[in-house]
Design a protein around this motif. Structure first.
Motif, short mmCIF file in Angstrom:
data_model
loop_
_atom_site.label_atom_id
_atom_site.label_comp_id
_atom_site.label_asym_id
_atom_site.label_seq_id
_atom_site.Cartn_x
_atom_site.Cartn_y
_atom_site.Cartn_z
N MET A 22 0.86 -0.97 0.33
CA MET A 22 -0.23 -0.19 -0.01
C MET A 22 1.11 1.49 -0.14
N LEU A 23 2.23 1.27 0.63
CA LEU A 23 2.84 2.60 0.90
C LEU A 23 3.57 2.69 -0.57
N PHE A 24 4.02 1.62 -1.04
CA PHE A 24 4.67 1.89 -2.97
C PHE A 24 3.12 2.64 -3.33
N ARG A 25 2.55 1.81 -3.32
CA ARG A 25 0.87 2.46 -4.34
C ARG A 25 0.45 4.00 -3.79
N THR A 26 0.82 4.58 -3.03
CA THR A 26 0.48 5.27 -2.27
C THR A 26 2.04 7.00 -2.33
N MET A 27 2.91 6.01 -3.18
CA MET A 27 3.89 6.88 -4.01
C MET A 27 3.87 6.98 -5.02
N GLY A 28 2.94 6.03 -5.44
CA GLY A 28 3.17 6.35 -6.84
C GLY A 28 3.60 5.47 -7.39
N ALA A 29 4.38 4.13 -7.25
CA ALA A 29 5.49 3.23 -7.79
C ALA A 29 4.80 2.49 -9.17
#
Lengths: 271, 291
Positions: B185-192
């Motif tokens: 989720m963290l990577f998705r919120t960072m737009g990775a």
């Protein structure tokens, strides 16, 4: 509009500030509409306000947060952030979880710079090191820049996670029970830290929590949520002066707010 | 309880005296032997039993050479190896087959592992076939590789790679599943992007799993290359062993195996060395195979 929603609208009309987040009629259904995890949620977060949602386990508050963050699509409804509809993950959102989720192969400062590295590449991350060090300094982690996260305590790791959330200067902070894995003392301390950071930056924040005192301590508005269907059943404006202090935890006014929320949760939210 | 308290002697002036309760914690004798002595001891016992078996005629000298004969041959083979004789050439041949096999196994293992671990297509459609092949005794494919690729090094590389690929596939796929929801989720919120998430988060998270697979593969790649050399001739160490065995030159077989194990050791410990450099942050590396 439900009664609760009308109340919410009334409360928010009194608050000043530009709307940052706007949710209208957001629903999330599972099993072909048989399970209503969220049912017509209306919510407006105004600039510089701190809001919390509190409710029993499984009432859909984490789902709400994921919908707001653009990680999950609602079944119905509209989510707008800074005037633009949310239809996927957004980079202007800062998020924090119960676990610090620091990556052990990166030093503390490398972890904090990760969002910049992902967005703009390694060179940009290198250039932003000074800003990251400054952030670490403000949360009392000066000197821990090049330490690996396994050597940080739980509270220190969460402070580093705060820095990582702030490093991209997001327009809104979404906090999913960020301190619930910490012990009581660390938790009080972190709440004070978080308040200070939010006041300094005039941050707009939305917190999901299980802890009533934590919600009252941090928030301008507390939303009480019921489960199945997940709805806001009460909206409580917390009218206590800021900055709030640990002494206020034993203040009668503080206790009244806590009791009011506890009664509301006992009465209806679990049914 | 009262009987316990009356056991404590009480002085005439009424003061209780507490006895010392410092006592020796028991450690078994066998665990108290210092490591070097323990290791050399085992070696001495091993050689003594070996010597006994040969000198008392329990096992025929033709089948089992004495330790001394073997030691002499180890020196002989060593001289040939280090003076650049024909054995060094054979050793280098096998080393090439092993290393090339390992490189191919890495390429196929990572590609298939990422396909299986990252896509549900891979997991649902490709994985069942991989599992089916993995359950077969892979050494049995050696005659096929010889028929397809001939008696040169290619067939050795192929069998070595074939055996070593599967543990890498399984390890990479398992490693990619080790990432937790919050990290994703963290990577998705960072737009990775998907690749950023893979290379910056999922693969590093999975490295402890992946290295377990690489160590199994390092052992398998040796077995594959030698098996192919036994069956398919060529100029490698496996062929030397086969010839020595057919001449009942058992000391030679033993010494060739000993030098071959150096190759296996070198490969295995290179993997361990790399693991310690890359996975310094994981507890398995700290407390894993010998410090």
């Amino acid at each position: 509009m439900t009664l609760a929603a009308q109340k919410a609208a009334a409360v928010q009309a009194d608050l000043k500030g530009r709307p940052v987040y706007q949710l209208r009629g957001v629903s999330k259904h599972y099993a072909h509409g048989h399970i209503k995890a969220l049912d017509t949620i209306d919510l407006t977060l105004r600039e510089g306000t701190f809001s919390s949602v509190i409710g029993p386990s499984g009432c859909g508050k984490s789902t709400l947060l994921k919908i707001m963050a653009g990680l999950v699509s609602p079944t119905r409804g509209s989510v707008v952030l800074e005037g633009k509809p949310v239809t996927g993950a957004r980079r202007d959102i800062g998020m924090m979880f119960q676990q610090a989720t620091l990556f052990p192969w990166r030093t503390t400062v490398e972890n904090i710079l990760l969002p910049i590295e992902v967005r703009d590449g390694r060179a940009a991350a290198k250039a932003a090191r000074g800003a990251a060090e400054e952030l670490l300094n403000t949360v009392g982690l000066k000197g821990f820049e090049d330490v690996y996260p396994t050597q940080l305590s739980g509270g220190m790791a969460q402070r580093a996670a705060i820095c990582r959330m702030l490093v991209t200067k997001p327009s809104v902070l979404l906090l999913d029970e960020p301190f619930s894995a910490l012990d009581e003392l660390a938790r009080d301390f972190m709440n004070i830290e978080l308040q200070r950071i939010c006041l300094e930056r005039n941050a707009t924040a939305f917190l999901v929590t299980h802890s009533i005192p934590e919600a009252v301590f941090l928030s301008d508005i507390v939303y009480v949520m019921s489960s199945r269907p997940g709805q806001f059943v009460e909206t409580i404006e917390i009218d206590l002066p800021r900055p709030r202090t640990v002494e206020m935890l034993v203040d009668p006014a503080f206790g009244q707010y806590v009791n009011r929320i506890r009664n509301r949760l006992d009465k209806g939210a679990f049914v | 309880m009262s009987s316990v308290s009356t056991d404590i002697p009480i002085h005439a002036d009424g003061e209780t005296v507490f006895p010392d309760t410092v006592w020796e914690e028991e450690v078994a004798f066998i665990d108290r032997i210092p490591r070097p002595i323990a290791m050399i001891g085992i070696l001495i016992v091993f050689i003594a039993v070996w010597q006994g078996l040969t000198s008392f005629g329990i096992v025929s000298r033709i089948i089992l050479p004495t330790p001394w004969e073997t030691a002499k041959d180890i020196v002989f083979v060593g001289k040939n190896l280090f003076s650049g004789g024909y054995m060094l050439e054979a050793f280098w041949m096998t080393t090439k087959a092993v290393l090339m096999g390992f490189v191919y196994a890495l390429i196929f293992g990572f590609s298939l592992g990422i396909l299986v671990g990252e896509t549900s297509f891979g997991e649902r459609a490709v994985l069942p076939y991989l599992v089916a092949i993995d359950t077969m005794p892979k050494v049995a494919f050696a005659p096929l590789f010889l028929a397809w690729l001939g008696f040169g090094i290619a067939s050795k590389v192929a069998l070595a790679a074939f055996i070593a690929t599967f543990p890498i596939v399984v390890a990479v796929a398992a490693g990619l599943h080790a990432a937790d929801d919050n990290a994703c989720m963290l990577f998705r919120t960072m737009g990775a992007t998907r690749w950023q998430t893979l290379f910056k988060m999922k693969l590093p998270t999975g490295l402890p799993h992946i290295f377990t697979g690489l160590k199994i593969a390092a052992v398998g790649v040796m077995a594959g290359a030698i098996t192919a050399e036994f069956l398919g001739g060529g100029n490698g160490f496996g062929e030397l062993i086969r010839v020595a065995a057919s001449q009942l030159n058992t000391p030679r077989v033993f010494s060739l195996i000993l030098y071959l194990s150096l190759l296996g050791f070198a490969l295995f410990w290179s993997v361990v060395w790399l693991e310690r450099r890359l996975v310094f942050w994981h507890s398995s590396t700290v407390s894993g195979i010998n410090k």
